[in-house]
Design an enzyme around this catalytic site. Structure first.
Site, PDB file in Angstrom:
ATOM      1  N   LYS A  66       3.646  -6.166  -8.479  1.00 45.24           N
ATOM      2  CA  LYS A  66       1.729  -5.934  -8.120  1.00 45.24           C
ATOM      3  C   LYS A  66       0.898  -6.184  -9.726  1.00 45.24           C
ATOM      4  CE  LYS A  66       2.357  -6.442  -3.213  1.00 45.24           C
ATOM      5  NZ  LYS A  66       1.871  -6.363  -2.138  1.00 45.24           N
ATOM      6  N   ALA A 128      -2.254   6.433  -1.529  1.00 42.72           N
ATOM      7  CA  ALA A 128      -3.666   5.905  -2.707  1.00 42.72           C
ATOM      8  C   ALA A 128      -2.824   5.864  -3.452  1.00 42.72           C
ATOM      9  CB  ALA A 128      -3.872   7.514  -2.891  1.00 42.72           C
ATOM     10  N   ARG A 152      -0.651  13.344  -0.064  1.00 47.51           N
ATOM     11  CA  ARG A 152      -0.640  14.349  -0.184  1.00 47.51           C
ATOM     12  C   ARG A 152      -0.975  14.508  -1.986  1.00 47.51           C
ATOM     13  NH1 ARG A 152       5.885  12.894   0.094  1.00 47.51           N
ATOM     14  NH2 ARG A 152       4.579  12.045  -2.067  1.00 47.51           N
ATOM     15  N   GLY A 241       2.446  -3.909  10.678  1.00 50.19           N
ATOM     16  CA  GLY A 241       1.925  -5.039   9.478  1.00 50.19           C
ATOM     17  C   GLY A 241       1.967  -6.129   9.711  1.00 50.19           C
TER      18      GLY A 241
END
Ligand code: ATR
Length: 273
Positions: A66, A128, A152, A241
């Site tokens: 992506k 993240a 983490r 999802g």
């Protein structure tokens, strides 16, 4: 001849996108053919170029490409610029357009399908990586009271917050935390955007993180992840999802074809298999 589209990724064989887009094409009576393109890690750009040269009109881009699709795009939508990510390429004669539909897909699944209000609520987003970058902007658009990014590696969460503080008009709800710092905190919506569920793991969440009536959402689909099992045991409502997958596909279909397919029946069908 139908117009050609495909999903490109590595791995990609398991993708449900061909099934979803074929169903959208049938439902909206669009003359579309949708396939799968596997690209070796060093060959994403070459495979995308080959597909385009063969008459391809657009590609959905999945892991791990992506960010490279973002770089390949010559014109990008504001939401792609914000997310630093492109999952939808559209090939015009002289230009490659890049867009991202992941964030709107998640928010549409949460707010329309699951009837989950985000405005004024406390939202925890775990992870993240690219998945979190993809959804952070559209989550902030909903004006939550708080949007805590836990990771983490807390530096990556801080970098994500710093990025969206620069590019989003409503960054006030954002803050970064480590999982250990979440003890005593309580949220209305907890979203897992980590890849932990794929290896049967979960982020180290403390007990008591879910307020009564909270929703626990895992972006992974088609399985009950350790996070979903934990959330269920803590009394939260859970969702995987699947809805996000179908909604991001519907938004891509709309970008390409200008028509918006119905999603409810397909989401229900995919949840059954
Ligand atoms: P993507 O771009 O698909 O999101 P990524 O950039 O590799 O993938 O990010 C994966 C995310 O899942 C990261 O936030 C990662 O946390 P770290 O940045 O600390 O590595 C998170 N992740 C993966 N496995 C995890 C685990 N077992 N527990 C907690 N977080 C995990």
């Amino acid at each position: 001849m139908p117009d050609l589209y495909a999903v490109i990724g590595n791995p990609v064989a398991h993708s449900k996108s061909p099934l979803i887009h074929s169903e959208f094409a049938r439902e909206t009576a669009q003359d579309v053919s949708y396939g799968v393109v596997f690209a070796e890690i060093d060959a994403f750009e070459a495979e995308a170029a080959r597909f385009r040269a063969a008459g391809g009109r657009g590609l959905n881009v999945t892991v791990p490409f992506k960010h490279r699709a973002f770089a390949l795009s010559q014109k990008r939508t504001p939401r792609a610029e914000q997310a630093l990510s492109v999952n939808t390429l559209a090939f015009a004669d002289d230009v490659i357009y890049g867009d991202t539909t992941d964030g709107v897909g998640l928010v549409r699944d949460l707010t329309s399908n699951l009837q989950c209000v985000l405005r004024g609520r406390r939202v925890l987003l775990m992870g993240a990586g690219g998945a979190s970058y993809g959804v952070c902007g559209p989550l902030l658009d909903q004006m939550p009271a708080r949007l805590v990014i836990a990771n983490r590696t807390v530096e990556k969460a801080a970098a994500l917050c710093e990025h969206f503080s620069r590019v989003h008009p409503n960054p006030a709800p954002l803050s970064a935390m480590q999982y250990e710092g979440l003890a005593g905190e309580c949220f209305d919506v907890v979203i897992n955007a980590t890849s932990a569920g794929l290896t049967g793991e979960m982020p180290a969440l403390p007990d008591g993180i879910f307020d009564s009536g909270a929703l626990a959402y895992d972006m992974v689909y088609g399985r009950i992840t350790p996070f979903m099992a934990f959330a269920d045991a803590q009394g939260a409502t859970t969702a995987d999802g699947t809805g996000m997958l179908v909604e991001q596909a519907a938004e891509s279909f709309h970008v390409w074809r200008g028509v918006r397919p119905d999603t409810a029946a397909l989401i229900a069908q995919l949840r059954r298999v």
